[in-house]
Scaffold this motif. Structure first.
Motif, mmCIF file in Angstrom:
data_model
loop_
_atom_site.group_PDB
_atom_site.id
_atom_site.type_symbol
_atom_site.label_atom_id
_atom_site.label_comp_id
_atom_site.label_asym_id
_atom_site.label_seq_id
_atom_site.Cartn_x
_atom_site.Cartn_y
_atom_site.Cartn_z
ATOM 1 N N HIS A 294 -7.294 -5.596 -0.975
ATOM 2 C CA HIS A 294 -6.544 -4.524 -0.345
ATOM 3 C C HIS A 294 -6.496 -3.158 -1.020
ATOM 4 N N SER B 202 2.605 4.724 1.239
ATOM 5 C CA SER B 202 3.221 5.161 2.479
ATOM 6 C C SER B 202 2.727 6.755 2.668
ATOM 7 N N SER C 240 -1.111 3.677 4.281
ATOM 8 C CA SER C 240 -1.390 2.534 5.202
ATOM 9 C C SER C 240 0.212 2.042 5.810
ATOM 10 N N ALA C 241 -0.085 1.874 7.402
ATOM 11 C CA ALA C 241 1.209 1.083 7.804
ATOM 12 C C ALA C 241 1.276 -0.019 7.716
ATOM 13 N N ASP C 242 0.223 -0.849 7.302
ATOM 14 C CA ASP C 242 0.070 -2.250 6.930
ATOM 15 C C ASP C 242 0.797 -2.681 5.809
ATOM 16 N N GLY C 243 1.109 -4.034 5.796
ATOM 17 C CA GLY C 243 1.526 -4.384 4.395
ATOM 18 C C GLY C 243 3.044 -4.844 4.575
ATOM 19 N N PRO D 181 0.853 -1.062 -0.038
ATOM 20 C CA PRO D 181 -0.031 0.096 -0.048
ATOM 21 C C PRO D 181 0.887 1.064 0.031
ATOM 22 N N PHE E 124 1.324 -7.125 1.757
ATOM 23 C CA PHE E 124 0.256 -8.515 1.947
ATOM 24 C C PHE E 124 1.002 -9.667 0.904
ATOM 25 N N SER E 125 0.815 -10.667 1.524
ATOM 26 C CA SER E 125 1.465 -11.873 0.631
ATOM 27 C C SER E 125 0.571 -12.838 0.231
#
Length: 324
Positions: A160, A129, A135-138, A127, A140-141
């Motif tokens: 996502h 930055s 988003s601070a997530d990721g 995602p 994603f695999s």
């Protein structure tokens, strides 16, 4: 002095012009490299594409296409991945910036090592930055457990991404398949047209269809489908060194048993047909009487044997008929 003043002013103007030159946007730079599909990456460009700050989504396929690595799934999925990348770039939406890339193991050994990847293919979605969708997530695999289609992976990627319209998957027109289908269709029409004078009489023959129907009835009533579903043995030992052709119980049977029962039903059918249709048409009385006796004996003997088989299947079966 005057020359130096002019030179100084010229240099200052040139410096200001270069300083005012807009910096190339990172997303636009990678988009220009995509040529409508996924970007071929190496360790350096992978880091540049995925490192923060970035104001775009990134989807990267880590794969090993070279035949030396024996990754059949990688080679099978590569065309599906290209379809996803081309479909997105062709229908790019303004609100969501996204870059697709492909990193092969041959060009990205250090990246595979840093990610500690032991298998391929793997898809990573990063995602942004910065920006409204930061988003601070990721990342994603998505790890493959078997062959999947472009639509399946595309649905996972969309989960996502922000809500809103997305480009739809557009598969290229398979002209080879269309041409093959047209050729096959025309070939079938040609063969049917040329062979119809010979085929139609066969297809319209009632005796042939009656024979086919009779064979099908005998095949399925004898338990052919049961054998395929249960994977029954062909024959079995009787425990005394001999062979058992019939399995005990009405819910068990052998492959040989099915063939014997089909033969019994077939003989009974032909005997009945002969007595009902063939014998009455015989003009000679003596021949007719002999045929009635012969077919009657066949009918009696085979039906008696069939009842004895029922008693073998179930010892409590109460009916029998001589001579068996």
């Amino acid at each position: 002095m005057l020359f130096l003043s002019y030179l100084t002013a010229l240099l200052c103007t040139a410096g200001a012009a270069f300083a005012a030159k807009p910096k190339v946007d990172k997303f636009e730079r990678f988009q220009s490299l995509s040529h409508g599909g996924a970007i071929d990456l190496n360790d350096k460009t992978y880091n540049e594409l995925t490192v923060a700050p970035r104001d775009y989504f990134t989807a990267v396929l880590l794969t090993a296409i070279d035949s030396r690595f024996g990754c059949v799934l990688c080679r099978e999925f590569q065309p599906e991945w290209d379809i996803i990348a081309r479909s997105w770039n062709k229908g790019q939406v303004e609100d969501i910036n996204m870059v697709f890339g492909t990193l092969d193991f041959t060009d990205g050994k250090e990246t595979f090592k840093s990610l500690m990847l032991q298998t391929a293919p793997v898809v990573l979605v990063f995602p942004p930055s910065t920006g409204p969708y930061a988003s601070a997530d990721g990342p994603f695999s998505f790890e493959f457990t078997g062959p999947i289609s472009a639509d399946q992976l595309y649905n996972w990627i969309n989960r996502h991404l922000p809500e809103g319209p997305k480009p739809r998957i557009v598969r290229p027109i398979n002209y080879v398949r269309i041409g093959s289908g047209i050729t096959l269709f025309l070939g079938i029409i040609t063969v049917f047209t040329v062979a119809s004078p010979y085929i139609l009489p066969v297809l319209q023959n009632r005796n042939i269809w009656a024979g086919i129907s009779l064979i099908a009835v005998l095949l399925f009533t004898s338990g052919h489908m049961f054998n395929h579903i249960r994977k029954v043995p062909y024959i079995a030992g009787d425990g005394r060194g001999g062979i058992s052709y019939f399995a005990g119980g009405f819910s068990n049977q052998f492959g040989m048993e099915t063939q014997i029962i089909a033969a019994i039903y077939g003989v009974l059918s032909f005997a009945t047909i002969a007595l009902a249709l063939k014998v009455p048409r015989m003009s000679d009385n003596k021949s007719q009487q002999v045929a009635v006796v012969i077919w009657g004996v066949v009918l009696l003997g085979v039906y008696s044997f069939l009842l004895s088989v029922f008693r073998v299947k179930n010892g409590g079966y109460p009916f029998f008929l001589p001579p068996f």
